[in-house]
Motif scaffolding. Structure first.
Motif, PDB file in Angstrom:
ATOM      1  N   UNK A 315      46.595  91.264  36.675  1.00 56.50           N
ATOM      2  CA  UNK A 315      45.186  91.233  36.991  1.00 56.50           C
ATOM      3  C   UNK A 315      44.439  91.942  35.862  1.00 56.50           C
ATOM      4  N   UNK A 316      43.183  91.555  35.653  1.00 55.90           N
ATOM      5  CA  UNK A 316      42.411  92.124  34.561  1.00 55.90           C
ATOM      6  C   UNK A 316      42.359  93.634  34.668  1.00 55.90           C
ATOM      7  N   UNK A 317      42.574  94.321  33.563  1.00 53.46           N
ATOM      8  CA  UNK A 317      42.456  95.763  33.560  1.00 53.46           C
ATOM      9  C   UNK A 317      43.795  96.461  33.702  1.00 53.46           C
ATOM     10  N   UNK A 318      44.707  95.860  34.470  1.00 54.30           N
ATOM     11  CA  UNK A 318      46.008  96.477  34.628  1.00 54.30           C
ATOM     12  C   UNK A 318      46.722  96.439  33.293  1.00 54.30           C
ATOM     13  N   UNK A 319      47.487  97.476  32.979  1.00 54.55           N
ATOM     14  CA  UNK A 319      48.137  97.489  31.669  1.00 54.55           C
ATOM     15  C   UNK A 319      48.965  96.226  31.477  1.00 54.55           C
TER      16      UNK A 319
ATOM     17  N   UNK C  55      38.820  89.750  40.550  1.00 59.92           N
ATOM     18  CA  UNK C  55      39.707  90.890  40.787  1.00 59.92           C
ATOM     19  C   UNK C  55      40.059  91.607  39.487  1.00 59.92           C
ATOM     20  N   UNK C  56      40.367  92.894  39.596  1.00 61.00           N
ATOM     21  CA  UNK C  56      40.846  93.662  38.444  1.00 61.00           C
ATOM     22  C   UNK C  56      41.607  94.866  38.952  1.00 61.00           C
ATOM     23  N   UNK C  57      42.307  95.514  38.062  1.00 59.64           N
ATOM     24  CA  UNK C  57      43.051  96.720  38.417  1.00 59.64           C
ATOM     25  C   UNK C  57      42.931  97.684  37.253  1.00 59.64           C
ATOM     26  N   UNK C  58      42.499  98.936  37.563  1.00 56.69           N
ATOM     27  CA  UNK C  58      42.343  99.906  36.483  1.00 56.69           C
ATOM     28  C   UNK C  58      42.871 101.278  36.888  1.00 56.69           C
ATOM     29  N   UNK C  71      42.972  98.583  42.685  1.00 59.17           N
ATOM     30  CA  UNK C  71      42.814  97.149  42.495  1.00 59.17           C
ATOM     31  C   UNK C  71      41.743  96.680  43.471  1.00 59.17           C
TER      32      UNK C  71
END
Lengths: 547, 392, 190
Positions: A315-319, C55-58, C71
């Motif tokens: 998913x976007x942003x996850x490393x 969606x995104x995860x940071x 997430x």
């Protein structure tokens, strides 16, 4: 109802000027090509009926015949030409010089060029080539291209297919090249025929009448090149959709790794380093020019980078899990390509710092250095241990420092280390309390005025950022095909000529000889000269009267 | 002797040979067909062309890149392409009078090239591409061939226009001929001040940067808010208006004014001697030439030149722009003027093929086309700035 | 062939021609209209009210908050306020205390406040968080991935997302306390 039957028996469609089979002028239609006023026949489309000139009833037909007119087409070309020229009087918005005092178009044009500039701006000429009316003109040229081609293809095809070797006498003697020779024998006619064949003419015969033809395919040149242009316009149309054409721009700093915009997070690029090389001032070849110019001339701009591809679905942003695709060196004229994307070297900036090295010394004696430390702006730490009990804490860091006029507190304009400033607190073994100081470029403020130690900038490293446009253009092959077809079409139409020679024997053994070509009459005359050599047949005369 | 001096000597040789060849072509006016002077004329032209080719190759070797990378080199090459186009069309049509006009145009073009700095300059990164070779040479060749259309059209008009009464047509023809005098004036005045070695320097501010400009002719037009550096230099009569920008714009504008002056004086002297319009004086010399032939050549050169120009000026240009600047078309002034040239000749062809514009109308159009080509060469670089200005 | 038949054929031919011409003209008209419209409209895809939030995860970097990463899709069923900010942005600084003030109250009501920080230096962010005593999650978007995804131009930009993951409101620029409270109410799960 309106079909015209010629005396040779051929039935011509309405609007025919010269009978498709024998070429006899059709009495009532001579005004169409202006033949009624001239001695010579107008051979455009061999006098066959053009569709647009036949029906003029419904609105659809009227619009159709409007765009079918070459006159309208030429006017559109002229309008496009004049409009384009006006647009170059002053620079377009995109070309406003980067060193202009004010790049806002509302200000720039009037500032730089006075009233004419203001008018230029207000009429929208500063963005002419993407204005709706310029596009409309180009679109109308496209419409004209399509309709003209459709309208003329059929009649020309008919005219060339229908033609018979046996032509009406008026058709022959109203040609530009014409001669009349009495007492010509059949043998002589045969000789001419053979000579023509030797010159690679296609010869057809009917009751002793001869038609020799060469280079007919060149007549299709205009249609072929117009098809090429239509393909180019279609490509331009497709290019406006994001799927076909992607246009992004990214800045990547040295050492930075970034997702390539427009790739939906699929590709990453890491800028390893940027290189600018200059020409050697002592290079013998260029010495004189370089001296005259008085400034450095760059010889190379290059970004060395590594391309990575994301593997697996994250998913976007996850490393992301990255796989190295390849190392590339992106230079001007040498873009890098990967996965359908092309990355170009376009700009560079050097207005940031990569690192700064400070030394801590006694305020009164810069030579008494207690220690040095290097701040890497990519990763500013909260404290730096200098050893021997000396420690520097970073209380605050302003990457692009400015003093806010409103509340008189230091702030940063951005996250980029363009004008860095720090609030440091120094712990030293010989001081009870930490000493606070504010250090920036050209600023070194002692908070209390009682500090023993002072921080000085020893050296720094500049940071380059590369400006890299990212493109993916699926329309390029379509443009290329259009351009190739266009070139084939113009060459076919321009470098070959359709030459026709008619031999018309009359009953009294007089031979009428006529010739027609769409260009290079000189060449046709030479062909005829060769064909009639060793016969009594007279060379053709040029009947054209130039106005 | 260094390669570079060989190179300049050869260019000078070519220049002189073209002048002599013109004289021989002039001598053919009164002579019969296939005369000796025609043979000498074309032979000298070919030798001159070969000499210029040597200039080109030696300069290429000396600099390490093809010599079409700045204005001096490009304009010189355009002159060479023009001579080449003339040689081709001469061998198709064997018309000597073509040489009498085509060579002077080439001479004028080469003389104009000398207005620009002649040092060998290094290639900036954006020009370091094989497409530089391909694009520029094809464009120059295309424009050279199209220029022959102008030459034939001009002769046609001199031959055909009724000179017994003054009319709009005679006036426009006279204006065209006067323009050629201005270019001759330019060559004459450049040589005069070159020999006298005039030099004056000025400094002025452009785009908030201080620049200096060296005049090689007394400054009639000075830079905007300029300041004399050379002592005892002549005070300029007027200042260049602000909107005329670009590298060395004040000097170029000054040169143009001097050329206009000199051209006008030569023109007036000619008129005084001839006691009639120059066109009227030339007309009897063209009697023997067939107008049909001129019309044919004028059209044929467009037919040959148009595809070459399209290939070089639009298609190759687009390919290179795509590689170097990541867009195949950017509406840069030079690009737009290439498009205008293309549109103009497209209109020319349509008018001729579909609307029957032969003879005089077609000849006037060929003059218009050449004016556009020359504007693209001279005007765009002087008045309109862009990436092609080689100035940045 | 009778005269009538000829006439009939003629009519048919004419009709055919009319249909052909109409089709060609309509196609050309559509192409021209398309060319003009696409040129005039902005091509960038942005997420507006009504779209579902991508969606995104940071990674979460606020030490006062115990989550290590967040997430967006895990927050389905809750209302989400998604705020993009940076330390060097003055209006962001202004609205932070409001957000902090409302955070505990709305968390209980099922509305999560998450913020995406666009700085590049953790130190600066840490100092900022300490200064304002922020407790809500601060996500670090070091490589501008989420910023790219949401196509954020001005900061602050704030999205109010309902429990179904749909964007209810997008605000570009700073928020006042009243407005913030109002929007947060709008996305409370019912």
């Amino acid at each position: 109802m309106n079909n015209i039957k010629c005396e040779c028996g051929h039935v011509n469609p309405e609007g025919t000027v010269l009978c498709e089979a024998c070429g006899k002028p059709i009495e009532k239609n001579q005004h169409i090509d202006g033949n009624d006023k001239k001695k010579l026949l107008n051979m455009r489309y061999d006098g066959s009926a053009r569709r647009s000139q036949t029906y003029n009833k419904s609105i659809i037909d009227k619009i159709w015949s409007f765009f079918s007119s070459v006159k309208v087409g030429v006017w559109l070309i002229v309008i496009a030409l004049v409009a384009s020229a006006i647009g170059t009087i002053y620079p377009q918005e995109a070309y406003i010089p980067s060193d202009a005092p004010d790049r806002d178009p509302a200000v720039f044009y009037e500032d730089a060029y006075g009233l004419p500039g203001k008018i230029f701006y207000q009429l929208g000429f500063h963005n002419l080539y993407s204005s709706w009316w310029y596009l409309l003109i180009i679109s109308l040229i496209g419409v004209s291209l399509v309709i003209c081609s459709l309208d003329r293809f059929v009649p020309l095809h008919r005219a060339l297919k229908m033609q018979k070797p046996k032509r009406h006498e008026t058709f022959i003697n109203r040609q530009r090249f014409y001669s009349e020779t009495e007492n010509v024998t059949d043998e002589e006619r045969e000789t001419i025929k053979q000579n023509l064949k030797k010159q690679r003419y296609r010869v057809s015969e009917q009751d002793g009448h001869i038609l020799a033809e060469k280079g007919r395919f060149s007549r299709w040149g205009p249609y072929v090149n117009h098809i090429g242009l239509i393909i180019i316009l279609i490509a331009a149309l497709l290019r406006t959709t994001p799927w076909f054409y992607l246009d992004e721009y990214m800045w990547v700093r040295e050492g930075e790794q970034k997702v390539v915009p427009g790739t939906n997070g699929e590709y990453y690029i890491k800028n390893n380093n940027f290189i600018m090389e200059l020409y050697d001032k002592n290079d013998k070849r260029f010495q004189a020019a370089l001296k005259k110019k008085g400034e450095d001339v760059p010889s190379n701009f290059q970004t060395n980078a590594t391309i990575y591809k994301k593997s697996g679905d994250t998913v976007a942003g996850a490393p992301p899990k990255l796989e190295k695709v390849k190392d590339v060196s992106i230079r001007l004229n040498h873009p890098a390509k990967f996965g359908g994307y092309t990355v170009y070297q376009s700009g560079y900036q050097q207005n940031e710092f990569k690192s700064m090295t400070f030394n801590l010394h006694e305020k009164n004696d810069p030579k008494k250095v207690a220690g040095t430390f290097k701040v890497d702006f990519g990763n500013v730490k909260s404290s730096y241990d200098l050893g021997n009990g000396y420690k520097v804490n970073v209380e605050n860091y302003y990457p692009e420092y400015y003093l806010d006029e409103e509340d008189k507190i230091p702030r940063s304009k951005s996250k980029y280390a363009r004008f860095p400033a720090f609030v440091f607190s120094v712990t030293a073994p010989d001081r009870k309390k930490p000493e606070m100081s504010f250090v920036g470029i050209g600023k070194n403020i002692d908070a209390t005025g009682k500090n023993k130690y002072k921080l000085g900038v020893e050296k720094y490293e500049p940071l380059y950022a590369s400006g890299l446009p990212v493109k993916r253009d699926y329309t390029l092959p379509i443009f290329a095909i259009g351009a190739i077809i266009f070139m084939i079409g113009v060459i076919q139409g321009m470098y070959w000529q359709h030459r026709r020679i008619w031999l018309h024997p009359k009953k009294d053994s007089t031979l009428l000889l006529a010739g027609h070509t769409n260009k290079n009459w000189h060449g046709l005359r030479r062909d005829i000269e060769k064909a009639i050599s060793n016969t009594s047949v007279k060379i053709v005369e040029d009947q054209q009267e130039l106005e | 002797m260094s390669l570079i001096s060989v190179s300049s000597t050869m260019l000078y040789t070519a220049f002189v040979l073209y002048i002599i060849a013109t004289a021989f072509f002039g001598a053919t006016i009164k002579a019969k067909k296939n005369s000796v002077s025609a043979k000498i004329g074309i032979t000298l032209t070919i030798i001159g062309f070969a000499a210029q080719l040597v200039y080109f190759i030696t300069r290429w070797i000396a600099s390490g890149h093809i010599p079409v990378s700045n204005m001096f080199e490009f304009v010189t090459f355009f002159g060479m392409a023009l001579v080449f186009a003339f040689i081709i069309l001469y061998f198709i049509y064997k018309l000597t009078v073509l040489g009498l006009f085509a060579l002077p145009v080439a001479i004028i073009v080469i003389a104009y090239a000398s207005m620009f700095p002649r040092e060998i300059a290094p290639l900036v990164p954006s020009l370091q591409s094989h497409w530089l070779y391909i694009h520029v040479t094809t464009v120059a060749l295309g424009e050279g061939i199209l220029s022959i259309s102008f030459v034939a059209g001009l002769i046609y008009l001199i031959r055909q226009i009724d000179q017994s009464v003054r009319s709009k047509r005679t006036t426009w023809l006279e204006i065209t001929l006067f323009t050629l005098f201005v270019f001759i004036g330019f060559s004459v005045i450049s040589v005069i001040f070159n020999i006298s070695g005039y030099n004056a320097e000025f400094k002025y501010v452009e785009n908030e940067q201080e620049v200096t400009v060296a005049y090689h002719m007394p400054p009639l037009i000075g830079p905007n808010n300029g300041e004399e550096i050379t002592k005892n230099a002549m005070t300029p009569w007027v200042e260049l208006p602000q909107w005329m920008r670009g590298k060395d714009a004040p000097r170029k504008a000054n040169t143009i004014v001097w050329s206009l002056f000199t051209g006008a004086i030569i023109y007036l002297l000619t008129r005084l001697i001839l006691r009639k319009r120059v066109g009227a004086a030339l007309q009897p010399l063209m009697r023997k030439v067939s107008p049909d032939m001129l019309d044919e050549i004028s059209y044929r050169s467009v037919a040959i030149g148009f595809p070459v120009f399209t290939l070089g000026g639009l298609i190759f240009a687009a390919i290179w722009a795509q590689i170097a600047w990541n867009r195949f078309w950017g509406w840069d002034p030079k690009e737009v003027w290439a498009l205008i040239t293309w549109l103009f000749y497209a209109a020319f062809l349509h008018l001729r093929l579909s609307r029957g514009w032969h003879g005089e109308k077609s000849a006037w159009l060929s003059l218009g086309g050449f004016a556009i080509i020359m504007f693209n060469l001279v005007g765009v670089n002087l008045i309109l700035a862009g990436m092609h200005s080689y100035a940045s | 062939m009778g005269l009538d038949q000829i006439r009939e054929n003629k009519k048919k031919k004419k009709k055919k021609r009319l249909i052909f011409r109409s089709i060609v003209l309509i196609l050309l008209l559509v192409a021209v209209a398309y060319a003009l419209l696409t040129n005039l409209s902005d091509k960038k895809t942005t997420y507006e009210a009504g779209d579902s939030a991508p969606d995104f995860k940071l990674e979460q970097i606020n030490s006062a908050n115990n989550q290590s990463s967040i997430q967006l899709s895990d927050l389905k069923g809750k209302g989400v306020m998604l705020n993009f900010w940076a330390t060097y942005c003055k209006p962001c600084e202004k609205e932070m205390p409001y957000m902090q003030k409302l955070y505990p109250k709305y968390k209980d009501k099922g509305v999560e406040i998450i913020t995406v920080n666009l700085d590049s230096n953790k130190l600066v962010v840490d100092r900022f968080i300490n200064k304002f005593n922020l407790t809500f999650p601060v996500l670090a978007d070091r490589q501008d991935q989420v910023r790219e995804l949401y196509n954020i131009v001005p900061i602050p930009s704030t999205f109010f997302i309902d429990s179904k993951g749909k964007i209810v409101k997008k605000v570009e620029g700073g928020l006042t306390l009243d407005k913030l409270a109002g929007y947060l109410q709008d996305i409370e799960p019912k």
